[in-house]
Design an enzyme around this catalytic site. Sequence first.
Site, PDB file in Angstrom:
ATOM      1  N   CYS A   1       0.856  -1.185   0.000  1.00 26.84           N
ATOM      2  CA  CYS A   1       0.000   0.000   0.000  1.00 26.84           C
ATOM      3  C   CYS A   1       0.895   1.239   0.000  1.00 26.84           C
ATOM      4  CB  CYS A   1      -0.951  -0.007   1.191  1.00 26.84           C
ATOM      5  SG  CYS A   1      -0.187  -0.271   2.784  1.00 26.84           S
TER       6      CYS A   1
ATOM      7  N   THR B   1       3.158  -2.342   4.013  1.00 34.34           N
ATOM      8  CA  THR B   1       3.172  -0.901   3.732  1.00 34.34           C
ATOM      9  C   THR B   1       4.390  -0.561   2.893  1.00 34.34           C
ATOM     10  OG1 THR B   1       4.587  -0.355   5.598  1.00 34.34           O
ATOM     11  CG2 THR B   1       2.197  -0.408   6.007  1.00 34.34           C
ATOM     12  N   ASP B   2       4.356   0.632   2.341  1.00 32.74           N
ATOM     13  CA  ASP B   2       5.586   1.196   1.834  1.00 32.74           C
ATOM     14  C   ASP B   2       6.397   1.633   3.054  1.00 32.74           C
ATOM     15  OD1 ASP B   2       6.223   3.276  -1.094  1.00 32.74           O
ATOM     16  OD2 ASP B   2       7.581   2.291   0.314  1.00 32.74           O
ATOM     17  N   TRP B   3       7.631   1.981   2.845  1.00 34.20           N
ATOM     18  CA  TRP B   3       8.542   2.295   3.947  1.00 34.20           C
ATOM     19  C   TRP B   3       8.282   3.708   4.479  1.00 34.20           C
ATOM     20  CZ3 TRP B   3       8.684  -2.067   1.769  1.00 34.20           C
ATOM     21  CH2 TRP B   3       9.534  -3.094   2.150  1.00 34.20           C
ATOM     22  N   GLY B   4       7.598   3.773   5.618  1.00 34.46           N
ATOM     23  CA  GLY B   4       7.213   5.079   6.159  1.00 34.46           C
ATOM     24  C   GLY B   4       5.773   5.408   5.864  1.00 34.46           C
TER      25      GLY B   4
END
Length: 730
Positions: A236, A269-272
């Site tokens: 996401c 998730t994407d990173w962050g």
Amino acid sequence: MKLKLAIALALAAMSAQAAEPWMDKSLSADKRAELALQAMTQQEKLRWVLGHFGSDFANKTKKHPAALPFSAGYIEGVPRLGLPALFETDAGLGVATQATKTPRERTSLPSGLATTATWNRELAYQGGAMIGAEARASGFNVMLAGGVNLLREPRNGRNFEYAGEDPLLAGTMVAQQVKGIQSNNIIATMKHYAVNDQETGRFVVDARLDDASNRMSDLLAFQFLMEQADPGSVMCSYNRLNGVYACENDYLLNQVLKKDWGYKGYVMTDWGATHSTVESANAGLDQQSGWEFDKSQYFGGALEEAVTNGHVSQARFDNMVFRVLRAMFDKGVVDNPVAEGGAIDYTAHNLVSRADAEEGMVLLKNAGNVLPLKAGAKKIVIIGAHADVGVLAGGGSSLVYPIGGNAVPGIAPTSWPGPVVYHPSSPMKAIQARAPGAQVVFNDGSDPGAAAQAAAGADVVLVFAQQWVGEALDAVSLALPDNQDALIGAVAKANPKTVVVLETSGPVLMPWVDQAAGILQAWYPGTSGGEAIARVLFGEVNPSGHLPATFPASESQLPRPKLDGDPKNEAVRFTVNYHEGAAVGYKWFDLKGLKPLFPFGHGLSYTQFAYSGLTANQKDGKLSVSFKITNTGAVKGKDVPQLYVSPLNAKWEAPKRLAGWDKVELAPGESKQVSVTVDPRLLGMFDSRSKTWRIAKGGYKVLLAHDAADAKAASITVQLPQRTLNVAGK
Ligand code: GLC
């Protein structure tokens, strides 16, 4: 004795099986995941939902000690149960490395747009199989590829990672790459889900797009990809969609992905991109990636506490873990443990990358048949873009560091999303090798006047023009940077036999389009890009790429002439209203009656192709189209006949849609009969209330075209019955 030994071994195997029933390969992935989950403690379950970064991050935190160096991520396994850790690498162009002085050097495919521009499903698969093999050999069992965000924004800094503007083409081509990657018994992703269609303000932007339009555009690309390739995971994205962060968006994760589409993998998730514990877990998120980039370990102790206190049910938590485990069993990660140091056949892999690059190059213009280059040329002048030593690559997390190092080190930005990297595959060397009798002169293009002087009198001039972009930024405009338009204009004025070779992320403006005799779009051509360019220029390969994105004549033609957001202030939330809805790319141009510089689907060849015998019929609403294609020219070549459908009366988002295509290779004079079946969802409108696709009864024109603006396209009208289809098009 032998019998006794056999019995002993059988008993040992049975007892091992009994101890670890999830290792029984005869069981389904669902069953194995269920058994493994039952054997875990709560603490062991927690390991699967928390992703660690695989590199030191801005001296904020140290990488997880067990992560592979300079890698994207690491998820602790449960060795007690024989369940391996997950080692994550980027991305869709090959095994990337987080910016460092000691990168792992691997084979890079050309850009995602180049692979898509081949319109060749087999090549996309082979490219995925190749980079997946390098991932496995490097010790990775998760490859963060599958970028399929639609090219709504031609200035998007990550267009080179994606697959263009049409959902059918993008979803189909990236699905082939994901299948190729997963053929190595590793997990691939599809990303960035969803509507993460510009980089400016990516962490704060609120993308506005209604459900029906989304389902017929951005989401349709993801849906085709999911159906055709079944990626083990979905990533996401950073942005909000309609006011809610994608990674805590119940509509995107629970409603569309898991419920409507029946997705069985896990959402990372994407990173962050994680912003909560309870909201995101209950909205359908399964794994926090790179927690060091977030404000906290939302899926660490906070999640344990949320489950203990019932804010997140044990059932939801167990399902999060189940989905990760199921993907691991389903994709072969558990039964085929990875290890670093696997053998890599770089020679063979370079050829895979080269085949992809050369077939993805698009011959945009070829006035006076200036191409292919004639043998016997006495003087060839090569100008610009460091074409004497290498070919350009895009920046950011997808960057694959070249074997042999950066051909042009030190170009700013040298820090992330830099460094600016050139693969050491020299177009000039490859050209010299093919023109032994010619004088080949290089000019760096820094001074248009000097370049024009150098160009005068040459048999042919090759001007290489570049546009470097990368993750986290968008091109400030579609114009070529660094005064290259003036350079090209001056050179073309000095010598009409000027060919422009473009190394760009995506669409660019070409004020010199009438002055240049030839224009070849080479994209970011990857590890063997120099060779690939020379092979096309000399006709060893007949170009057969076709544009996967519209090249606008000006930014004023775009739905958003000015990019939204302020790159100098990425902290302030803003909205991008995708008012064009599903009318993305050529659909927008058709809807508004705009003439692009070069249309979607455009691409020339060194031969010619004719289409004939178009027939279309429908049985119970299933539309099948058939036609003949003939090579009417003098050399072998490949073509991409494209089928578009246009309703005579029904109201769609735009006059027509791509409904199918084929990639056909023909010898001179050879013909082939082609048949295409159209996915019925491409014939209807999505109705949000009923969650159905509705095909209106009536006449539909089927166009057989060379590109989206082909005024001479053959057409035929077919009558279709009214049909209502479920989300899956059944
Ligand atoms: C990046 C990218 C994503 C990548 C991830 C790990 O920020 O958005 O595509 O896979 O982080 O590097």
